[in-house]
Design a protein around this motif. Structure first.
Motif, PDB file in Angstrom:
ATOM      1  N   HIS A 176      23.121  10.672   7.100  1.00 45.00           N
ATOM      2  CA  HIS A 176      22.555   9.470   6.498  1.00 45.00           C
ATOM      3  C   HIS A 176      22.133   8.446   7.548  1.00 45.00           C
ATOM      4  CE1 HIS A 176      21.812   6.823   3.117  1.00 45.00           C
ATOM      5  NE2 HIS A 176      22.522   5.870   3.681  1.00 45.00           N
ATOM      6  N   LEU A 177      22.942   8.246   8.560  1.00 41.76           N
ATOM      7  CA  LEU A 177      22.658   7.230   9.572  1.00 41.76           C
ATOM      8  C   LEU A 177      21.760   7.757  10.685  1.00 41.76           C
ATOM      9  CD1 LEU A 177      26.196   5.596   9.837  1.00 41.76           C
ATOM     10  CD2 LEU A 177      24.188   4.707   8.645  1.00 41.76           C
ATOM     11  N   THR A 178      22.031   8.962  11.169  1.00 43.65           N
ATOM     12  CA  THR A 178      21.270   9.478  12.315  1.00 43.65           C
ATOM     13  C   THR A 178      19.869   9.919  11.923  1.00 43.65           C
ATOM     14  OG1 THR A 178      22.200  11.705  12.038  1.00 43.65           O
ATOM     15  CG2 THR A 178      23.377  10.193  13.484  1.00 43.65           C
ATOM     16  N   MET A 179      19.570   9.962  10.624  1.00 47.54           N
ATOM     17  CA  MET A 179      18.208  10.248  10.198  1.00 47.54           C
ATOM     18  C   MET A 179      17.218   9.280  10.834  1.00 47.54           C
ATOM     19  SD  MET A 179      16.749  10.324   6.282  1.00 47.54           S
ATOM     20  CE  MET A 179      18.333  10.955   5.723  1.00 47.54           C
ATOM     21  N   MET A 180      17.659   8.023  11.007  1.00 49.57           N
ATOM     22  CA  MET A 180      16.763   7.030  11.591  1.00 49.57           C
ATOM     23  C   MET A 180      16.637   7.182  13.099  1.00 49.57           C
ATOM     24  SD  MET A 180      15.780   5.876   8.863  1.00 49.57           S
ATOM     25  CE  MET A 180      14.515   4.966   9.698  1.00 49.57           C
ATOM     26  N   TYR A 181      17.338   8.151  13.663  1.00 46.84           N
ATOM     27  CA  TYR A 181      17.232   8.457  15.096  1.00 46.84           C
ATOM     28  C   TYR A 181      16.747   9.892  15.306  1.00 46.84           C
ATOM     29  CZ  TYR A 181      19.146   3.940  15.911  1.00 46.84           C
ATOM     30  OH  TYR A 181      19.288   2.577  15.937  1.00 46.84           O
ATOM     31  N   SER A 182      16.066  10.413  14.296  1.00 43.12           N
ATOM     32  CA  SER A 182      15.507  11.756  14.330  1.00 43.12           C
ATOM     33  C   SER A 182      14.043  11.706  14.748  1.00 43.12           C
ATOM     34  CB  SER A 182      15.617  12.392  12.939  1.00 43.12           C
ATOM     35  OG  SER A 182      14.703  13.451  12.793  1.00 43.12           O
ATOM     36  N   PRO A 183      13.655  12.441  15.795  1.00 42.37           N
ATOM     37  CA  PRO A 183      12.233  12.506  16.164  1.00 42.37           C
ATOM     38  C   PRO A 183      11.356  13.007  15.019  1.00 42.37           C
ATOM     39  CG  PRO A 183      13.592  13.350  17.947  1.00 42.37           C
ATOM     40  CD  PRO A 183      14.510  13.142  16.778  1.00 42.37           C
ATOM     41  N   ARG A 184      11.883  13.948  14.223  1.00 41.54           N
ATOM     42  CA  ARG A 184      11.087  14.444  13.105  1.00 41.54           C
ATOM     43  C   ARG A 184      10.890  13.357  12.052  1.00 41.54           C
ATOM     44  NH1 ARG A 184       9.067  19.125  11.652  1.00 41.54           N
ATOM     45  NH2 ARG A 184       8.705  19.649   9.452  1.00 41.54           N
ATOM     46  N   GLY A 239       0.813  -1.208   0.000  1.00 37.78           N
ATOM     47  CA  GLY A 239       0.000   0.000   0.000  1.00 37.78           C
ATOM     48  C   GLY A 239       0.846   1.257   0.000  1.00 37.78           C
ATOM     49  N   LYS A 240       1.834   1.296   0.913  1.00 39.45           N
ATOM     50  CA  LYS A 240       2.650   2.495   1.065  1.00 39.45           C
ATOM     51  C   LYS A 240       4.129   2.130   1.166  1.00 39.45           C
ATOM     52  CE  LYS A 240      -0.964   5.154   3.431  1.00 39.45           C
ATOM     53  NZ  LYS A 240      -1.312   5.975   4.627  1.00 39.45           N
ATOM     54  N   VAL A 241       4.955   3.023   0.644  1.00 30.53           N
ATOM     55  CA  VAL A 241       6.407   2.927   0.798  1.00 30.53           C
ATOM     56  C   VAL A 241       6.897   4.227   1.414  1.00 30.53           C
ATOM     57  CG1 VAL A 241       8.636   2.812  -0.391  1.00 30.53           C
ATOM     58  CG2 VAL A 241       6.756   1.337  -1.135  1.00 30.53           C
ATOM     59  N   VAL A 242       7.651   4.108   2.502  1.00 25.92           N
ATOM     60  CA  VAL A 242       8.279   5.268   3.135  1.00 25.92           C
ATOM     61  C   VAL A 242       9.784   5.013   3.123  1.00 25.92           C
ATOM     62  CG1 VAL A 242       8.406   6.747   5.176  1.00 25.92           C
ATOM     63  CG2 VAL A 242       6.275   5.531   4.643  1.00 25.92           C
ATOM     64  N   SER A 243      10.546   5.920   2.517  1.00 23.51           N
ATOM     65  CA  SER A 243      11.991   5.714   2.453  1.00 23.51           C
ATOM     66  C   SER A 243      12.728   6.905   3.038  1.00 23.51           C
ATOM     67  CB  SER A 243      12.455   5.456   1.015  1.00 23.51           C
ATOM     68  OG  SER A 243      12.448   6.639   0.244  1.00 23.51           O
ATOM     69  N   PHE A 244      13.862   6.601   3.657  1.00 23.75           N
ATOM     70  CA  PHE A 244      14.719   7.614   4.271  1.00 23.75           C
ATOM     71  C   PHE A 244      16.122   7.472   3.676  1.00 23.75           C
ATOM     72  CE2 PHE A 244      11.361   6.846   7.331  1.00 23.75           C
ATOM     73  CZ  PHE A 244      11.012   8.126   7.733  1.00 23.75           C
ATOM     74  N   VAL A 289       5.396   2.306  -9.256  1.00 24.65           N
ATOM     75  CA  VAL A 289       4.440   1.354  -9.811  1.00 24.65           C
ATOM     76  C   VAL A 289       3.037   1.817  -9.442  1.00 24.65           C
ATOM     77  CG1 VAL A 289       6.089  -0.553  -9.660  1.00 24.65           C
ATOM     78  CG2 VAL A 289       4.501  -0.151  -7.779  1.00 24.65           C
ATOM     79  N   PRO A 290       2.049   1.476 -10.239  1.00 20.97           N
ATOM     80  CA  PRO A 290       0.678   1.918  -9.957  1.00 20.97           C
ATOM     81  C   PRO A 290       0.169   1.393  -8.624  1.00 20.97           C
ATOM     82  CG  PRO A 290       0.882   1.131 -12.222  1.00 20.97           C
ATOM     83  CD  PRO A 290       2.151   0.758 -11.520  1.00 20.97           C
ATOM     84  N   GLY A 291      -0.668   2.220  -7.985  1.00 23.73           N
ATOM     85  CA  GLY A 291      -1.369   1.792  -6.786  1.00 23.73           C
ATOM     86  C   GLY A 291      -0.622   1.967  -5.484  1.00 23.73           C
ATOM     87  N   VAL A 292       0.563   2.577  -5.521  1.00 25.47           N
ATOM     88  CA  VAL A 292       1.380   2.722  -4.316  1.00 25.47           C
ATOM     89  C   VAL A 292       1.513   4.203  -3.950  1.00 25.47           C
ATOM     90  CG1 VAL A 292       3.636   2.297  -3.252  1.00 25.47           C
ATOM     91  CG2 VAL A 292       2.665   0.623  -4.842  1.00 25.47           C
ATOM     92  N   ASP A 293       1.452   4.489  -2.656  1.00 27.38           N
ATOM     93  CA  ASP A 293       1.643   5.834  -2.122  1.00 27.38           C
ATOM     94  C   ASP A 293       3.051   5.906  -1.533  1.00 27.38           C
ATOM     95  OD1 ASP A 293       1.395   8.359  -1.009  1.00 27.38           O
ATOM     96  OD2 ASP A 293       0.220   7.671   0.710  1.00 27.38           O
ATOM     97  N   TYR A 294       3.908   6.773  -2.104  1.00 28.28           N
ATOM     98  CA  TYR A 294       5.302   6.878  -1.691  1.00 28.28           C
ATOM     99  C   TYR A 294       5.526   8.151  -0.877  1.00 28.28           C
ATOM    100  CZ  TYR A 294       6.238   3.538  -5.542  1.00 28.28           C
ATOM    101  OH  TYR A 294       6.240   2.468  -6.392  1.00 28.28           O
ATOM    102  N   THR A 295       6.260   8.020   0.222  1.00 27.03           N
ATOM    103  CA  THR A 295       6.782   9.165   0.962  1.00 27.03           C
ATOM    104  C   THR A 295       8.294   9.020   1.005  1.00 27.03           C
ATOM    105  OG1 THR A 295       4.797   9.335   2.341  1.00 27.03           O
ATOM    106  CG2 THR A 295       6.796  10.423   3.139  1.00 27.03           C
ATOM    107  N   VAL A 296       8.995  10.000   0.451  1.00 27.12           N
ATOM    108  CA  VAL A 296      10.447   9.902   0.280  1.00 27.12           C
ATOM    109  C   VAL A 296      11.106  11.043   1.050  1.00 27.12           C
ATOM    110  CG1 VAL A 296      12.327   9.800  -1.387  1.00 27.12           C
ATOM    111  CG2 VAL A 296      10.057   8.930  -2.007  1.00 27.12           C
TER     112      VAL A 296
END
Length: 388
Positions: free
Chosen positions: A348-356, A237-242, A300-307
């Motif tokens: 690049h790495l600490t993004m995954m430890y960002s509250p935002r 359904g959804k893809v979220v990438s960091f 691809v069709p049918g997917v909601d992406y947040t990048v």
């Protein structure tokens, strides 16, 4: 892509080992010694070339065991020779700093991030799709998601993750594989197939028709490859990438230069493959992998992406390399982490430890959109709002 916290001493040691093996092949009989490539199979051939027949006439042979048959504690493993996947098992503690999580991941390389892989979890009407977390190169499920995973679980999501692209130094995994828990180093097509098998297990266990994918760095590329080439369309359904390496990385221009030299007829990236690993060579901007991946568009069709990208990302630069362009029947939201929150200087790495970043993921995954966007100081290199 490449994590930058690995000791130089390990790298030099690994280079010495690779160089020693290559040099050793030069001293065998000129007609018998094969070219020694950085693979288990080639090493077995080299050993076989030097075998002498025993008294009974039989000649011993080396067995090339790539480890592809060894699985996780639950017995699941998939992949091809030189690349495999396993479950993340045994929840580790929640961390607010990447450095602390990295240290724990070295000692517990297959630990699950807190809140993940609870196989009795059932999706709800509010959160109907399980969330699959996909780590990046030279990383693992725990040290990438020990901050985000418990927040997703607390919000009512069923969270699952695995360690994919596991490969050794002699299996073209690169020097990063010398350290425990440095995964995502095998060929990305192999990793995509491993993720596809894991998603089928999650769908079967939860009864869900679709899942949502959250990928960091290479994890975003693996999500795209799964959707396009491994039967994922209609199952996501959804893809979220960091910091997703959706179009490759220039790595401050180094990979771009390497690709230019390769295109001129000198295989410099092939030379570095045993050092940096197969997946890192594939992630160089302009590689054949991306030419195939994006030949028919980014989505691809049918997917909601947040990048999501960061201006301080030392791997995904320029920032726009990580963004996507929406194709037919797909939606894309490209988000710069610092827009509206300049004090977040995540790399690049600490993004995954960002509250935002965590709040962006929660908002993207929750169809009700009731999650407020956080904005706190998140320092480069340390992460976690400065809390260690």
């Amino acid at each position: 892509m490449i994590a930058t916290t690995h000791p130089l001493r390990r790298a030099l040691c690994g280079i010495g080992i690779a160089a020693g093996l290559t040099a050793a092949s030069a001293f065998g009989p000129a007609t018998a010694a094969p070219t020694l490539e950085p693979t288990i199979g080639s090493l077995a051939q080299y050993l076989d070339a030097g075998m002498v027949a025993a008294a009974d006439g039989r000649t011993p042979t080396a067995i090339a065991d790539t480890g592809s048959g060894s699985g996780s504690a639950s017995g699941s493993s998939s992949g091809s020779a030189g690349s495999r996947a396993s479950d993340a098992v045994g929840e580790g503690p929640e961390m607010s700093s990447y450095l602390a999580a990295f240290a724990y991941g070295l000692l517990n390389p297959d630990a699950a991030p807190p809140g993940a892989n609870r196989w009795d979890c059932k999706p709800t009407a509010q959160n109907p799709r399980p969330v699959i977390l996909l780590h990046g190169t030279w990383l693992n499920a725990y040290d990438t998601f020990s901050y985000l995973s418990p927040r997703l679980a607390a919000a009512g999501h069923c969270v699952f993750t695995l360690n994919f692209g596991k490969s050794g130094l002699l299996e073209a995994g690169g020097l990063g594989a010398v350290l425990p828990g440095r995964y995502g180093v095998g060929p990305m097509a192999d990793s995509s197939r491993q993720v596809a098998a894991f998603i089928e297990r999650v769908r079967a266990a939860t009864g869900a028709d679709q899942v949502d994918l959250v990928g960091h760095s290479q994890g975003g590329t693996i999500a795209n490859h799964y959707l396009k080439f491994e039967g994922g369309q209609g199952k996501v359904g959804k893809v979220v990438s960091f910091g997703g390496t959706h179009h490759g990385t220039s790595l401050l221009g180094i990979a771009t230069l390497g690709r230019m030299i390769n295109n001129a007829g000198i295989d410099i990236l092939g030379f570095y493959r045993p050092i940096i690993g197969a997946s890192n060579v594939e992630q160089a901007v302009g590689s054949p992998f991306y030419a195939t991946l994006n030949a028919n568009g980014d989505t691809v069709p049918g997917v909601d992406y947040t990048v999501v990208g960061s201006r301080y990302d030392e791997v995904m630069n320029p920032l726009e390399l990580g963004f996507l362009r929406a194709g037919p029947d797909a939606t894309v939201g490209n988000v710069t982490l610092q827009n509206g929150c300049e004090q977040d200087v995540s790399d690049h790495l600490t993004m995954m430890y960002s509250p935002r970043a965590a709040s962006i993921a929660l908002r993207a995954l929750d169809s009700t959109g009731n999650h407020a966007l956080a904005c706190t100081f998140n320092p480069w290199f340390f992460g976690g709002g400065g809390s260690l």
